[in-house]
Design a protein around this motif. Structure first.
Motif, PDB file in Angstrom:
ATOM      1  N   MET A 192      27.159 -11.259 -50.179  1.00  0.00           N
ATOM      2  CA  MET A 192      26.554 -11.802 -51.387  1.00  0.00           C
ATOM      3  C   MET A 192      25.147 -11.207 -51.475  1.00  0.00           C
ATOM      4  N   ASP A 193      25.062 -10.050 -52.137  1.00  0.00           N
ATOM      5  CA  ASP A 193      23.822  -9.274 -52.114  1.00  0.00           C
ATOM      6  C   ASP A 193      23.787  -8.387 -53.364  1.00  0.00           C
ATOM      7  N   LYS A 194      22.918  -8.727 -54.283  1.00  0.00           N
ATOM      8  CA  LYS A 194      22.829  -7.935 -55.516  1.00  0.00           C
ATOM      9  C   LYS A 194      21.746  -6.850 -55.432  1.00  0.00           C
ATOM     10  N   MET A 195      20.960  -6.839 -54.338  1.00  0.00           N
ATOM     11  CA  MET A 195      19.809  -5.944 -54.248  1.00  0.00           C
ATOM     12  C   MET A 195      20.078  -4.660 -53.477  1.00  0.00           C
ATOM     13  N   ILE A 196      20.939  -4.694 -52.474  1.00  0.00           N
ATOM     14  CA  ILE A 196      21.098  -3.519 -51.621  1.00  0.00           C
ATOM     15  C   ILE A 196      21.550  -2.297 -52.414  1.00  0.00           C
ATOM     16  N   SER A 197      22.391  -2.530 -53.423  1.00  0.00           N
ATOM     17  CA  SER A 197      22.872  -1.375 -54.194  1.00  0.00           C
ATOM     18  C   SER A 197      21.803  -0.793 -55.113  1.00  0.00           C
ATOM     19  N   THR A 198      20.665  -1.475 -55.241  1.00  0.00           N
ATOM     20  CA  THR A 198      19.564  -0.901 -56.027  1.00  0.00           C
ATOM     21  C   THR A 198      18.822   0.175 -55.238  1.00  0.00           C
ATOM     22  N   VAL A 199      18.951   0.149 -53.918  1.00  0.00           N
ATOM     23  CA  VAL A 199      18.311   1.178 -53.086  1.00  0.00           C
ATOM     24  C   VAL A 199      19.344   2.093 -52.447  1.00  0.00           C
ATOM     25  N   MET A 206      32.499  -1.339 -57.136  1.00  0.00           N
ATOM     26  CA  MET A 206      32.464  -0.661 -58.437  1.00  0.00           C
ATOM     27  C   MET A 206      33.591  -1.146 -59.338  1.00  0.00           C
ATOM     28  N   TYR A 207      33.432  -0.871 -60.632  1.00  0.00           N
ATOM     29  CA  TYR A 207      34.553  -1.038 -61.541  1.00  0.00           C
ATOM     30  C   TYR A 207      35.536   0.087 -61.270  1.00  0.00           C
ATOM     31  N   GLN A 208      36.802  -0.246 -61.338  1.00  0.00           N
ATOM     32  CA  GLN A 208      37.840   0.720 -61.007  1.00  0.00           C
ATOM     33  C   GLN A 208      37.697   2.007 -61.821  1.00  0.00           C
ATOM     34  N   GLY A 209      37.735   3.123 -61.107  1.00  0.00           N
ATOM     35  CA  GLY A 209      37.710   4.444 -61.736  1.00  0.00           C
ATOM     36  C   GLY A 209      36.371   4.828 -62.315  1.00  0.00           C
ATOM     37  N   THR A 210      35.294   4.066 -61.979  1.00  0.00           N
ATOM     38  CA  THR A 210      33.978   4.400 -62.541  1.00  0.00           C
ATOM     39  C   THR A 210      32.936   4.427 -61.418  1.00  0.00           C
ATOM     40  N   ASP A 211      31.724   4.822 -61.801  1.00  0.00           N
ATOM     41  CA  ASP A 211      30.587   4.771 -60.884  1.00  0.00           C
ATOM     42  C   ASP A 211      29.637   3.652 -61.312  1.00  0.00           C
ATOM     43  N   THR A 260      34.711 -11.328 -50.004  1.00  0.00           N
ATOM     44  CA  THR A 260      34.698 -10.454 -51.171  1.00  0.00           C
ATOM     45  C   THR A 260      34.161 -11.219 -52.376  1.00  0.00           C
ATOM     46  N   PRO A 261      33.770 -10.518 -53.463  1.00  0.00           N
ATOM     47  CA  PRO A 261      33.134 -11.186 -54.615  1.00  0.00           C
ATOM     48  C   PRO A 261      34.041 -12.197 -55.298  1.00  0.00           C
ATOM     49  N   THR A 262      33.418 -13.184 -55.888  1.00  0.00           N
ATOM     50  CA  THR A 262      34.113 -14.134 -56.756  1.00  0.00           C
ATOM     51  C   THR A 262      33.534 -13.988 -58.163  1.00  0.00           C
ATOM     52  N   GLY A 263      34.198 -14.527 -59.147  1.00  0.00           N
ATOM     53  CA  GLY A 263      33.693 -14.449 -60.514  1.00  0.00           C
ATOM     54  C   GLY A 263      34.769 -13.984 -61.474  1.00  0.00           C
ATOM     55  N   LEU A 266      38.147 -10.064 -61.646  1.00  0.00           N
ATOM     56  CA  LEU A 266      38.427  -9.735 -60.245  1.00  0.00           C
ATOM     57  C   LEU A 266      39.434  -8.596 -60.122  1.00  0.00           C
ATOM     58  N   ASP A 267      40.308  -8.439 -61.139  1.00  0.00           N
ATOM     59  CA  ASP A 267      41.307  -7.384 -61.071  1.00  0.00           C
ATOM     60  C   ASP A 267      40.720  -6.002 -61.306  1.00  0.00           C
ATOM     61  N   LYS A 268      39.445  -5.948 -61.713  1.00  0.00           N
ATOM     62  CA  LYS A 268      38.788  -4.655 -61.978  1.00  0.00           C
ATOM     63  C   LYS A 268      37.883  -4.208 -60.821  1.00  0.00           C
ATOM     64  N   ARG A 269      37.895  -4.955 -59.715  1.00  0.00           N
ATOM     65  CA  ARG A 269      37.065  -4.579 -58.563  1.00  0.00           C
ATOM     66  C   ARG A 269      37.661  -3.363 -57.861  1.00  0.00           C
ATOM     67  N   ASP A 270      36.779  -2.495 -57.406  1.00  0.00           N
ATOM     68  CA  ASP A 270      37.208  -1.307 -56.663  1.00  0.00           C
ATOM     69  C   ASP A 270      36.400  -1.239 -55.363  1.00  0.00           C
TER      70      ASP A 270
END
Length: 382
Positions: A192-199, A206-211, A260-263, A266-270
């Motif tokens: 549960m960490d929204k900051m690490i991916s900022t650095v 990711m969303y499936q098939g995207t960056d 893993t994430p909740t919300g 969920l079917d679009k998580r990659d």
């Protein structure tokens, strides 16, 4: 006519001392007797005091049933060896023999404090005083919060960029806790960490098939990114933070948000890996963290909310039941307003006995019926 001569009288004189010969002889006979008498008097004088002491002692013996052995040598007598009872087995012969029930020592009594209360020396002292009033033995505080910010001065490559505005001085805190015989326990939110991916963007789900980073809700509603349990960089980051915190005197940890994430969507998580691979990574990381901490003489637990482990609970974001992740110890959070805490104090210990879990502690987070939780060996006070 010539005068007639008178006959000469012969006088017999006594000796010059005025005694006769027979008297002298008698005196000579008395001298040895006098000497013997003088000798007896001297001996009597010398022996008189000890004799009086002895007679006095005999008089004491006749008036007392206890002999006076203070001036007599102690003569040891052979005594047949008898088994001695253990201290706990010595009988109490008092008239009022009251049986006192044994005091059950709780394994751990936790107290949670917001880091904002620990940023100053006076604040730390105040928290310690409150803990002592509640007989708390362990202080729980966050060092990596739900957002992913670090609440201490980290030197880590990524962590140094994510330090919060207010931090705790770990050296000062651990020193004061040690002086008060209180154990520090660091809580770390893991995935549960929204900051690490900022650095480090590669750590995000990711969303499936995207960056594009996946969000648990729309951005307009405050949706947040999550760290990816399958990311090796993320796993290494959590291991490095644990090492860094241990080096500053903290040896006990609670790992939260370990799923893993909740919300929404969920079917679009990659995750860049299959669900089985994600589960394997989670188990491997948890086992590595436990081994690392245990090797330093520490202790760790997995934090789980009761809603996810109750009989009708939904633990899909753990992929498997949390008891099956391999954690040795579990901290269960629950709200007293939502559950019967008395029932949980019976149910939870029984549940962990049926699973490969060593211990469970109950944390009533809303402070309702907190006292009821004290029926357990380990619990939180507020």
């Amino acid at each position: 006519m010539a005068r007639k001569q008178k006959p000469v009288k012969i006088k017999r004189y006594k000796n010059s001392m005025g005694t006769s010969t027979s008297s002298v002889y008698k005196i000579k006979q008395l001298i040895p007797v006098i000497g013997i008498v003088l000798a007896l008097v001297l001996v009597g004088f010398l022996l008189g005091k000890p004799l009086l002491a002895m007679l006095s002692g005999a008089g004491d013996d006749s008036s007392s049933s206890q002999p006076d052995t203070s001036s007599q040598p102690v003569v040891s007598q052979p005594v047949e060896s008898q088994p001695q009872p253990e201290p706990s087995e010595i009988p109490d012969n008092s008239e009022n023999n009251v049986t006192v029930p044994p005091v059950i020592q709780k394994t751990k009594v936790y107290y949670y404090a917001d880091v904002n209360l620990l940023t100053t020396e006076n604040g730390i002292d105040s928290v310690i005083s409150q803990m002592q009033a509640k007989n708390a033995t362990h202080l729980v505080f966050d060092l990596k919060n739900k957002d992913g910010n670090l609440l201490y001065a980290s030197q880590n490559q990524y962590g140094s960029q994510l330090v919060a505005d207010k931090t705790v001085d770990l050296s000062l805190l651990t020193a004061k806790l040690s002086a008060a015989d209180i154990t520090p326990v660091a809580r770390i939110y893991t995935f549960m960490d929204k900051m690490i991916s900022t650095v480090e963007r590669s750590t995000a789900v990711m969303y499936q098939g995207t960056d594009t980073r996946w969000l648990d809700s729309s951005a307009a509603l405050g949706g947040k990114a999550w760290a990816n349990p399958a990311s090796q960089i993320m796993q290494d980051y959590l291991l490095a933070l644990t090492d860094e915190i241990m080096s500053q005197g903290v040896k006990e940890f609670i790992f939260a948000g370990f799923h893993t994430p909740t919300g929404y969507s969920l079917d679009k998580r990659d995750f860049g890996a299959s669900v089985d691979q994600v589960l394997a990574n989670m188990k491997n990381l948890l086992g590595t963290l436990e081994a690392k901490i245990s090797a330093k003489g520490g202790w760790s637990a997995l934090q789980v909310d009761y809603s996810e482990i109750q009989p009708e609970g939904n633990y899909a974001h753990y992929i498997v039941h949390p008891y099956q992740l391999g954690a040795d110890n579990i901290v269960v959070t629950a709200k007293g307003a939502d559950y019967d805490i008395g029932q949980l104090t019976v149910q939870l210990p029984a549940a962990v006995q049926n699973n490969d879990v060593s211990s469970v502690a109950l944390w009533v987070t809303d402070g309702v019926n907190t006292d009821t939780a004290q029926a357990m060996d380990s619990y939180f006070v507020s």
